[in-house]
Scaffold this motif. Structure first.
Motif, PDB file in Angstrom:
ATOM      1  N   LEU B 343       0.664  -0.937   0.499  1.00  0.00           N
ATOM      2  CA  LEU B 343      -0.150  -0.117   0.396  1.00  0.00           C
ATOM      3  C   LEU B 343       0.739   1.435  -0.526  1.00  0.00           C
ATOM      4  CD1 LEU B 343      -2.760  -1.059   2.936  1.00  0.00           C
ATOM      5  CD2 LEU B 343      -2.829  -1.497   0.083  1.00  0.00           C
ATOM      6  N   THR B 344       0.927   2.216  -1.135  1.00  0.00           N
ATOM      7  CA  THR B 344       1.539   2.645  -0.914  1.00  0.00           C
ATOM      8  C   THR B 344       1.121   4.539  -1.959  1.00  0.00           C
ATOM      9  OG1 THR B 344       3.997   3.463  -1.232  1.00  0.00           O
ATOM     10  CG2 THR B 344       3.312   2.434  -3.421  1.00  0.00           C
ATOM     11  N   GLU B 345       1.721   5.228  -1.815  1.00  0.00           N
ATOM     12  CA  GLU B 345       1.089   6.963  -2.739  1.00  0.00           C
ATOM     13  C   GLU B 345       2.467   7.554  -3.717  1.00  0.00           C
ATOM     14  OE1 GLU B 345      -1.967   7.462  -3.243  1.00  0.00           O
ATOM     15  OE2 GLU B 345      -2.387   6.307  -1.682  1.00  0.00           O
ATOM     16  N   ASN B 346       3.586   6.648  -3.312  1.00  0.00           N
ATOM     17  CA  ASN B 346       4.786   6.227  -4.558  1.00  0.00           C
ATOM     18  C   ASN B 346       4.688   5.326  -5.391  1.00  0.00           C
ATOM     19  OD1 ASN B 346       7.436   6.384  -4.997  1.00  0.00           O
ATOM     20  ND2 ASN B 346       8.332   6.794  -3.006  1.00  0.00           N
ATOM     21  N   GLU B 347       4.688   6.102  -6.902  1.00  0.00           N
ATOM     22  CA  GLU B 347       4.559   5.087  -8.227  1.00  0.00           C
ATOM     23  C   GLU B 347       5.749   4.026  -7.683  1.00  0.00           C
ATOM     24  OE1 GLU B 347       2.678   3.939 -10.057  1.00  0.00           O
ATOM     25  OE2 GLU B 347       1.078   4.831  -9.082  1.00  0.00           O
ATOM     26  N   GLY B 348       6.758   4.960  -7.665  1.00  0.00           N
ATOM     27  CA  GLY B 348       8.385   4.153  -7.515  1.00  0.00           C
ATOM     28  C   GLY B 348       9.141   3.128  -6.707  1.00  0.00           C
ATOM     29  N   ASN B 349       8.244   2.831  -5.744  1.00  0.00           N
ATOM     30  CA  ASN B 349       8.283   2.366  -4.469  1.00  0.00           C
ATOM     31  C   ASN B 349       7.437   0.706  -4.877  1.00  0.00           C
ATOM     32  OD1 ASN B 349       9.526   3.826  -3.110  1.00  0.00           O
ATOM     33  ND2 ASN B 349       8.611   3.883  -1.182  1.00  0.00           N
ATOM     34  N   ALA B 350       6.183   1.396  -5.576  1.00  0.00           N
ATOM     35  CA  ALA B 350       5.091  -0.029  -6.112  1.00  0.00           C
ATOM     36  C   ALA B 350       5.583  -0.281  -7.131  1.00  0.00           C
ATOM     37  CB  ALA B 350       3.701   1.288  -6.458  1.00  0.00           C
ATOM     38  N   ARG B 351       6.399   0.662  -8.450  1.00  0.00           N
ATOM     39  CA  ARG B 351       6.807  -0.302  -8.663  1.00  0.00           C
ATOM     40  C   ARG B 351       8.047  -1.366  -8.723  1.00  0.00           C
ATOM     41  NH1 ARG B 351       6.759   3.342 -11.919  1.00  0.00           N
ATOM     42  NH2 ARG B 351       9.125   5.044 -11.574  1.00  0.00           N
ATOM     43  N   PHE B 352       8.872  -1.606  -7.741  1.00  0.00           N
ATOM     44  CA  PHE B 352       9.985  -2.154  -7.264  1.00  0.00           C
ATOM     45  C   PHE B 352       9.699  -2.911  -6.685  1.00  0.00           C
ATOM     46  CE2 PHE B 352      13.870  -2.992  -4.458  1.00  0.00           C
ATOM     47  CZ  PHE B 352      14.567  -2.367  -5.581  1.00  0.00           C
ATOM     48  N   PHE B 353       8.464  -3.062  -5.988  1.00  0.00           N
ATOM     49  CA  PHE B 353       8.067  -3.901  -5.059  1.00  0.00           C
ATOM     50  C   PHE B 353       7.383  -5.281  -6.179  1.00  0.00           C
ATOM     51  CE2 PHE B 353       4.514  -6.017  -2.760  1.00  0.00           C
ATOM     52  CZ  PHE B 353       4.953  -6.540  -1.747  1.00  0.00           C
ATOM     53  N   LEU B 354       7.000  -4.549  -6.812  1.00  0.00           N
ATOM     54  CA  LEU B 354       5.370  -5.476  -7.552  1.00  0.00           C
ATOM     55  C   LEU B 354       7.075  -6.305  -8.983  1.00  0.00           C
ATOM     56  CD1 LEU B 354       2.980  -2.609  -9.019  1.00  0.00           C
ATOM     57  CD2 LEU B 354       2.663  -4.952  -7.524  1.00  0.00           C
TER      58      LEU B 354
END
Lengths: 415, 415
Positions: B343-354
Motif C-alpha cells: 500500500l503506497t502512494e509512491n509509484e516508484g516504490n510500488a513498481r520496485f515492489f511489484l
C-alpha cells in the motif's frame, strides 16, 4: 558451508538483481561474453587440452573425446551463437493477459524469469556457454554442474563469462559453476528446494532418468527419441522412400531421427522391398520382423529390445502391421512421445493418427527431422521436452520463463 | 493385479478415446452428470450419512465434519457448478501458434488434454465432483484417491458419475475412484510414471509436501498462502484500514487472506494505532514485534514461528520495518510466493515492489483476496499454483491441458 549451498545463496541474490535488468543490459552482457570468448581463446583451448589429455589417459572413447574437444573454429561458432542470442526478442516482460474488473482493478499476467536454474549435464563444454547465456537472456541466474571430464574447460569458460559479467551491469554470480564434480554435489542439487526453481538435465537417458527419479526440485525433462514412421497402405512410394531415408540417415545420431519403420501389410511388397534395399544401400542395417526378413533375406531378425531401442546409429527396425490401429498401439507401447509420423494419401487416416498419437510432434507426410527449435524458428533451443507440463517439444527461450499476476488498484476490497 | 494398476490401465484406454471427443459430447456428459446428481440425491446423502456417523464415532472435529457433510443445498450447488462448467469455452483444440515454413511445411501448436490426471485429496466430497468434471471438460481421464473418511460419499458420487457417463458418448472409465484408501495406494500413485501424466494434491500442507517430496510423477502443486501486506510510509490511512481489514477478516480461513502486516516505521503512529485497534474490534488477535506491543499494549508479543505461520484464523502478526528493502526481505524469507501486497502512494516504490517480489500475485493498493480463479474470470479453478513451472497463480481449465505440434507436409525432408 558446502560449495553447493554457498553458490546457491549467491545465485538467489543474483536472481533478485536480475529481475530489474533491462533487455539492453542483458544483451550488452551477452555481447561482452561473445567478445571475451574470442579474446581468451588461447586460455580456454589450453584448459580444454588438459581435459583431452586426461580423457585419453582415462581411455575415453574417440566419440566422447570428440564431444569434449574445443577448437578455434568451435569456439568461434559458440561465440557467434551468443551474438545471435543477443539479437533475439526478450520474452521477459511480455504481457500475456489483461483483465480489467468492473471495480477498476487491473490484473495483468506478465512473463517473468524462472529465477535460479540448475543445469546438470555431461561432457560437452559448449553446453556450459549455451546454458549460461540462455539463462542470462531470460533473466535467470544459473548454477552449472558439468561432468568431471570437462572440468578444466568449464572452469575456464565460466571464468571468462564471469569476467565479462564483471564489465557489464549484470551480477557476476548470475553464472556459477560447481567445481566439485563428485556425485554428492549432483545429489545436493536434486533437493535444493527453496534455492533452485528448476533443474534441467542434459545428457543421456541414465542421467535424465536419475534426475526425474530423485529430484524434489521441479525438473524440465529433455527426453530420448524412439521415433517411428508409419507407412500406410495408400502411401506414395516415391515420397516414402525420400522421407524414410531422410528421417533415418540425414543425421542418425540425433533424437528426432527415426528408429522404427512400420509398414502396412497392404502396401505393395515391391515398394517395401525397394525402400529397404535403398536403405541398405545408404549403409543402414535392417532389423526386421518375420515378414520383413522374408522379403529381404539380408535383414537381421529383430528381437524384442530392438523395438524399444534408440539406436542413434544407421540401424532401423522394421515391422509389418495389419492396420492403423496396430501402428498406433505399437507407437504408444514403445515410443518415447517425441516425434511420430504417418505417410498416407488417406486424409481420414492422417487425421486419426495426428489426433490419436500422444507425442510432442506428430507428422503427416514429412520427415521427423524437423522437430528442432531452430527449424521451428525459435532462434534458440534449450532442449526438446517429452514431458507434458510447462513445455512440450522444442523449447525456446519462453520455456525458461514463468509468469506472475501484477494487480493494480486504488483501494479495492473483496465484498 | 492391484486396484491402482488395474484402474490406471483402464484410464489409459479411456484417455485414448477421450482425445476424439467433441466439445459437445463432453458438455452433454457434464449435463447428464448434473442431472444424475439431483436425481440420485437421496442415495448420495444416505452414503454421506454413513461417513458422518463414522466420523463422529472416530471423534472428528466439528470443522472436519462440516467439510465432510453434504446436504440437499450443497448437492444442488455442486450440480449447478457442473452446469456452469458445461457452458465454459473448451480450451482443447485451441491453436496456440502457426508456423509456415518456406518449404511449405505447416507447423501448428495445438492445445490438447494432459492425458490421465491423478488427484489425491482430503475429506471434502465436493472435490470428487469438481475434479472429475474439470478433467472431463478438458478431455482428461482421472483417477481419484480421496480420504477414508469420505469413502462412502465418494463411492456414491463416482457411481452416479459413471452411470451418467454410461448414458453419454464418453467412456465410463474416464472417471475412476481408488476404493482402497490405505497409505499404500497413495504411494503407488506417486510412482505411476507411464500411466499418470500429472498428479494433483489438494489438501493441507503435509499432504502437499509429501506428494512433492515422494512423487516421481510430475506434480501440479497447489500451495499454502502466507501472505503479507506492506504499508509504506506514504500509504493512505483510510485505504490501509479498509484493505487490511478486508484482506484479514473477509474470510480468514482461505489461502489468499493475509497473515502478516508489515508497517513502515515512518507511517504515522496514530494511523498504525487506529488500524490495529480496528482490527481488534473486528475480533482479530494481534501478535506484534516490540514496537507494535509498545503502541498497542493489548498485543501479544510475536515469536519467530508466528512469522512463518499461515494462521487461517482471525490472528495477524504485525512488524515494523525500516524500509521497502526490509519488507521485501521479510516477504522472501517467510512468504510462500502466493499473494503479496504493497500500500503506497509512491509509484516508484510500488513498481520496485511489484518487480522485486517473487510471488504468483503481487498487488498495489488492493486486497489480496482477489487471487482466485473466479475473481480472475476463469469460470473454474483447479487450485492456486505457487510453483513456477506450467502454471502459476489461479489455475483455470487451461492448466489441465498440454500442447502438441501437428506438422503437415507433402514429402518435405530436411536438407
Amino acid at each position: 558451508m558446502s560449495e553447493v549451498i554457498e553458490k546457491a545463496k549467491k545465485a538467489k541474490i543474483a536472481k533478485d538483481e536480475l529481475v530489474h535488468q533491462t533487455t539492453e543490459s542483458k544483451n550488452e552482457a551477452l555481447r561482452l561474453i561473445a567478445e571475451a570468448l574470442r579474446i581468451k581463446q588461447d586460455d580456454i583451448l589450453e584448459a580444454n587440452g588438459k581435459d583431452i589429455a586426461a580423457g585419453k589417459e582415462k581411455g575415453l572413447s574417440p566419440s566422447l573425446l570428440d564431444r569434449l574437444a574445443l577448437s578455434p573454429k568451435r569456439l568461434n561458432d559458440i561465440a557467434d551463437a551468443v551474438l545471435l542470442l543477443a539479437d533475439l526478442d526478450d520474452p521477459v516482460g511480455e504481457s500475456l493477459e489483461t483483465i480489467k474488473k468492473e471495480n477498476g482493478l487491473l490484473i495483468e499476467k506478465v512473463r517473468v524469469p524462472l529465477g535460479v536454474v540448475g543445469m546438470i549435464y555431461e561432457a560437452r563444454p559448449n553446453v556450459t556457454v549455451d546454458a549460461a547465456t540462455l539463462c542470462l537472456k531470460t533473466g535467470n541466474a544459473c548454477i552449472l554442474r558439468g561432468s568431471s571430464s570437462a572440468i578444466n574447460s568449464n572452469k575456464a569458460l565460466v571464468g571468462v563469462i564471469q569476467e565479462a559479467l564483471g564489465a557489464s551491469k549484470l551480477p557476476k554470480d548470475a553464472v556459477q559453476l560447481i567445481e566439485d564434480t563428485s556425485k554428492e554435489t549432483a545429489k545436493q542439487l536434486f533437493t535444493l528446494n527453496g534455492y533452485l526453481d528448476v533443474l534441467i538435465p542434459r545428457g543421456g537417458k541414465n542421467l535424465i532418468d536419475m534426475v526425474v527419479r530423485e529430484s524434489t526440485v521441479p525438473v524440465l525433462e529433455t527426453g530420448a527419441g524412439n521415433c517411428h514412421m508409419f507407412i500406410d497402405e495408400s502411401a506414395e512410394s516415391e515420397m516414402a522412400e525420400q522421407v524414410v531415408i531422410n528421417a533415418k540417415t540425414q543425421r542418425p545420431s540425433v533424437c528426432n531421427a527415426i528408429e522404427t519403420v512400420l509398414i502396412h501389410e497392404n502396401w505393395p511388397k515391391r515398394y517395401a522391398k525397394e525402400l529397404l534395399q535403398k536403405l541398405e544401400k545408404e549403409g543402414v542395417q535392417i532389423k526386421g520382423d518375420e515378414a520383413v526378413c522374408e522379403l529381404l533375406p539380408s535383414a537381421v531378425p529383430a528381437e524384442e529390445p530392438d523395438w524399444e531401442t534408440e539406436f542413434l546409429a544407421p540401424v532401423v527396425s522394421v515391422k509389418n502391421v495389419r492396420d492403423l490401429d496396430e501402428a498406433i498401439r505399437h507407437i504408444h507401447k514403445y515410443g518415447t512421445r517425441h516425434s511420430e509420423a504417418i505417410l498416407t494419401e488417406n486424409e481420414g487416416n492422417a487425421r486419426f493418427f495426428l489426433t490419436s498419437v500422444d507425442a510432442a510432434a506428430v507428422y503427416h507426410n514429412a520427415s521427423t527431422r524437423f522437430t528442432d527449435g531452430f527449424e521451428f524458428g525459435y532462434g534458440a533451443e534449450i532442449g526438446i521436452s517429452t514431458q507434458k507440463l510447462h513445455a512440450r517439444g522444442p523449447m525456446g527461450l519462453k520455456a525458461l520463463t514463468s509468469s506472475k499476476y501484477i494487480i493494480k488498484g486504488n483501494g479495492q476490497i473483496r465484498i
